[in-house]
Design a protein around this motif. Structure first.
Motif, short mmCIF file in Angstrom:
data_model
loop_
_atom_site.label_atom_id
_atom_site.label_comp_id
_atom_site.label_asym_id
_atom_site.label_seq_id
_atom_site.Cartn_x
_atom_site.Cartn_y
_atom_site.Cartn_z
N TYR A 34 49.66 56.18 -1.16
CA TYR A 34 48.29 56.30 -1.83
C TYR A 34 47.06 56.09 -0.90
O TYR A 34 47.26 55.30 -0.08
CB TYR A 34 48.42 55.68 -3.23
CG TYR A 34 49.23 56.11 -4.28
CD1 TYR A 34 49.46 57.41 -4.44
CD2 TYR A 34 50.03 55.11 -4.72
CE1 TYR A 34 50.57 57.66 -5.37
CE2 TYR A 34 50.78 55.61 -5.77
CZ TYR A 34 51.08 56.83 -6.23
OH TYR A 34 51.97 57.20 -7.15
N LYS A 35 46.07 56.85 -1.10
CA LYS A 35 44.57 56.42 -0.82
C LYS A 35 44.47 56.64 0.94
O LYS A 35 43.72 56.01 1.36
CB LYS A 35 44.32 55.17 -1.02
CG LYS A 35 44.18 54.84 -2.70
CD LYS A 35 43.90 53.56 -3.18
CE LYS A 35 42.18 53.45 -2.84
NZ LYS A 35 41.64 52.20 -3.40
N TYR A 36 45.31 57.57 1.49
CA TYR A 36 45.45 57.65 2.91
C TYR A 36 43.89 58.13 3.23
O TYR A 36 43.54 59.16 2.61
CB TYR A 36 46.41 58.68 3.58
CG TYR A 36 46.07 58.80 4.88
CD1 TYR A 36 46.73 57.84 5.71
CD2 TYR A 36 45.54 59.92 5.50
CE1 TYR A 36 47.08 58.12 7.21
CE2 TYR A 36 45.54 59.90 7.00
CZ TYR A 36 46.02 59.14 7.74
OH TYR A 36 45.95 59.16 8.99
N ASN A 37 43.25 57.56 4.12
CA ASN A 37 41.91 58.12 4.61
C ASN A 37 41.67 57.82 6.14
O ASN A 37 40.56 57.62 6.54
CB ASN A 37 40.76 57.41 3.73
CG ASN A 37 40.63 56.00 4.18
OD1 ASN A 37 41.61 55.29 4.74
ND2 ASN A 37 39.23 55.68 3.95
N GLY A 38 42.72 57.98 6.79
CA GLY A 38 42.67 57.80 8.43
C GLY A 38 41.74 59.06 9.00
O GLY A 38 41.63 60.02 8.39
N ILE A 39 41.11 58.81 10.00
CA ILE A 39 40.08 59.85 10.75
C ILE A 39 40.87 60.92 11.05
O ILE A 39 42.15 60.98 11.36
CB ILE A 39 39.75 59.21 12.25
CG1 ILE A 39 38.79 58.15 11.98
CG2 ILE A 39 39.22 60.13 12.84
CD1 ILE A 39 38.27 57.17 13.36
N ASP A 40 40.43 61.91 10.65
CA ASP A 40 41.03 63.40 10.76
C ASP A 40 40.84 63.68 12.29
O ASP A 40 39.74 63.77 12.91
CB ASP A 40 40.21 64.29 9.66
CG ASP A 40 41.24 65.93 9.91
OD1 ASP A 40 42.44 65.79 9.91
OD2 ASP A 40 40.37 66.73 9.70
N SER A 41 41.82 64.75 12.76
CA SER A 41 41.77 65.31 13.97
C SER A 41 42.40 66.73 13.99
O SER A 41 43.56 66.97 13.01
CB SER A 41 42.54 64.41 14.96
OG SER A 41 43.81 64.45 14.72
N VAL A 42 42.14 67.54 14.73
CA VAL A 42 42.47 68.99 14.77
C VAL A 42 42.57 69.44 16.13
O VAL A 42 41.68 69.03 16.95
CB VAL A 42 41.60 69.96 13.80
CG1 VAL A 42 40.16 69.91 14.49
CG2 VAL A 42 42.56 71.30 13.90
N THR A 43 43.70 69.72 16.51
CA THR A 43 44.08 70.19 18.22
C THR A 43 44.20 71.93 18.12
O THR A 43 45.03 72.54 17.21
CB THR A 43 45.16 69.70 18.43
OG1 THR A 43 45.06 68.12 18.56
CG2 THR A 43 45.39 69.98 19.85
N PHE A 44 43.34 72.43 18.92
CA PHE A 44 43.57 73.75 18.91
C PHE A 44 43.55 74.30 20.42
O PHE A 44 43.51 73.54 21.27
CB PHE A 44 42.24 74.44 18.03
CG PHE A 44 41.01 74.06 18.46
CD1 PHE A 44 40.05 74.50 19.10
CD2 PHE A 44 40.51 72.85 17.73
CE1 PHE A 44 38.89 73.91 19.68
CE2 PHE A 44 39.21 72.23 18.02
CZ PHE A 44 38.43 72.81 19.05
N GLU A 45 43.38 75.57 20.65
CA GLU A 45 43.48 76.17 22.10
C GLU A 45 42.07 76.75 22.74
O GLU A 45 41.68 77.57 21.84
CB GLU A 45 44.49 77.11 22.19
CG GLU A 45 44.95 77.46 23.70
CD GLU A 45 46.06 78.20 23.94
OE1 GLU A 45 46.35 78.34 24.78
OE2 GLU A 45 46.76 78.72 22.75
N ALA A 46 41.66 76.47 23.72
CA ALA A 46 40.52 77.03 24.58
C ALA A 46 41.14 77.91 25.63
O ALA A 46 42.03 77.41 26.31
CB ALA A 46 39.87 76.10 25.04
N VAL A 47 40.77 79.39 25.69
CA VAL A 47 41.37 80.30 26.76
C VAL A 47 40.34 80.59 27.47
O VAL A 47 39.06 80.76 26.88
CB VAL A 47 42.20 81.24 25.85
CG1 VAL A 47 43.21 80.78 25.31
CG2 VAL A 47 41.25 82.13 24.83
N LYS A 48 40.28 81.23 28.43
CA LYS A 48 39.53 82.11 29.52
C LYS A 48 39.21 83.40 29.13
O LYS A 48 40.23 83.77 28.62
CB LYS A 48 39.90 81.80 30.92
CG LYS A 48 40.05 80.32 31.61
CD LYS A 48 40.24 80.14 32.95
CE LYS A 48 40.40 78.83 33.47
NZ LYS A 48 40.66 79.07 34.86
#
Length: 399
Positions: free
Chosen positions: A385-399
């Motif tokens: 219960y009550k998880y509130n760790g810092i959120d992160s998201v990983t995505f891709e950068a392309v040329k």
């Protein structure tokens, strides 16, 4: 299991058993790869379906770019596979009984016409939201972070309803019961109790959600709204309010939906806390709605991150963004505060300077100075219960 995997698992378990926070290499974010179902439940868009009986539906990440969650995108949490599939409104009543001067049996029409209508914007969140991040894995639905939503709730004040019934001098507790029936006769029902002194003006019996009747799966015709508290207190399909002299032992307040009754609300798998307390006020939390793990952006393109933040009612002071794994942080731009209990939108403009994987993190700070911990600083509890760790998201950068 290979030896390397065994050693890694053993290290994680040993760290938790000692009651220490996990290191960055030993933690995970809440699961973020669940796929949206091809099918939609009644009154809902296609959502992430953990179960169809009972309905357990999670909102995908991209829903959380707006302070208001649409009814069709709102998550669903039921405890029993046996839920009503229809309600005859003409015969529907809420019984207010027990330590009252005059028992009431309120129809939906009476609730709407005989009491002052009030509206409050508030977050509804399952206590197990983000449970899938805990190591070791706990029991319960392995939610990602989409078991939450924010809506404009309209209804009658609970205080006004109790005032009309009249509380006796011995009244101490208020019991709330709904139509979430147990599957077996010996299984406990989801009943919640509040102390008399916990009844605030902003607790309402809601019959509207975002200007419409409550969706059936979100508790039609009425549900209790307890702003700032986790959803186990927000009883759906409310049918009974019983006032009592003494606390009545309840499974969902004494065993389930509880955390350790200590300063850190933590325990270890081999030494679960004996003294427990119900979960109530929500922890501070933020969540990135865009970009998502499937997003691809152009190198040097101007991109706007969007997300939402909230807490248990003190209000959000700022949301900070990091592009270097938390080494440095920069302020985002906050949207309007709809209420101290609502989602607060935030935005942050950024560019990826090179191609490849790109990770952004979000950390909220509230008006009390509380802030989200890093995921590896989270302490374990057996209910997840009550998880509130810092959120992160990983995505891709392309040329």
């Amino acid at each position: 299991m290979q030896r390397r995997e065994f050693l890694k698992t053993s290290l994680v378990a040993s760290t938790v058993l000692l009651g220490l926070p996990l290191s960055a290499s030993q933690i995970r974010q809440p699961l973020d790869y669940y796929k949206v179902s091809k099918y939609a439940f009644p009154e809902k868009n296609p959502l992430i379906a953990h179960s169809d009986r009972p309905p357990l539906l999670e909102s995908p990440r991209n829903v959380f770019t707006s302070a208001i969650t649409s009814n069709k995108d709102f998550f669903v949490r039921w405890h029993s596979p046996k839920i009503k599939t229809h309600t005859f409104i003409s015969g529907y009543r809420i019984a207010i009984t027990g330590e009252v001067n005059e028992p009431l049996y309120l129809s939906l029409k009476s609730l709407k016409e005989d009491f002052e209508p009030v509206e409050i914007t508030a977050v509804l969140q399952c206590g197990g939201n983000s449970r899938s991040a805990f190591i070791p894995t706990t029991s319960g639905i392995q939610w990602g972070s989409g078991a939450m939503g924010c809506a404009k709730w309209k209804g009658a004040r609970l205080k006004d309803v109790l005032k009309q019934a009249g509380l006796n001098k011995d009244a101490k507790w208020i019991n709330f019961n709904g139509s979430d029936e147990a599957a077996f006769h010996k299984a406990p029902r989801l009943i919640r109790e509040l102390k008399i002194d916990e009844i605030e003006d902003d607790i309402i019996i809601a019959y509207e959600m975002n200007g419409e009747d409550l969706p059936y799966l979100n508790g039609y015709p009425v549900r209790l709204v307890v702003p700032g508290w986790y959803s186990d207190s927000w009883i759906k399909m409310l049918t009974e309010i019983r006032v009592t002299k003494e606390y009545r032992p309840l499974y969902y307040m004494d065993s389930a939906y509880t955390v350790a009754d200590n300063e850190t609300e933590s325990e270890t798998p081999d030494k679960p806390a004996k003294k427990r307390k119900p979960i109530t006020t929500m922890n501070i939390k933020s969540y990135i709605g865009f970009p998502t793990r499937d997003t691809k952006i152009k190198v040097n393109e101007n991109v706007t991150l969007k997300g939402v933040a909230f807490d248990g009612g003190s209000g959000i002071k700022e949301v900070l963004i990091s592009a270097d794994k938390g080494k440095t942080w920069k302020k985002s731009t906050l949207g309007k505060e709809l209420s101290k209990f609502a989602f607060r939108e935030f935005e942050y403009n950024f560019q990826a300077k090179q191609s490849g994987k790109f990770t952004l993190m979000a950390k909220a700070v509230n008006n009390l100075g509380e802030e989200q911990p890093f995921a590896h600083q989270m302490l374990w509890n057996k209910g997840g219960y009550k998880y509130n760790g810092i959120d992160s998201v990983t995505f891709e950068a392309v040329k």
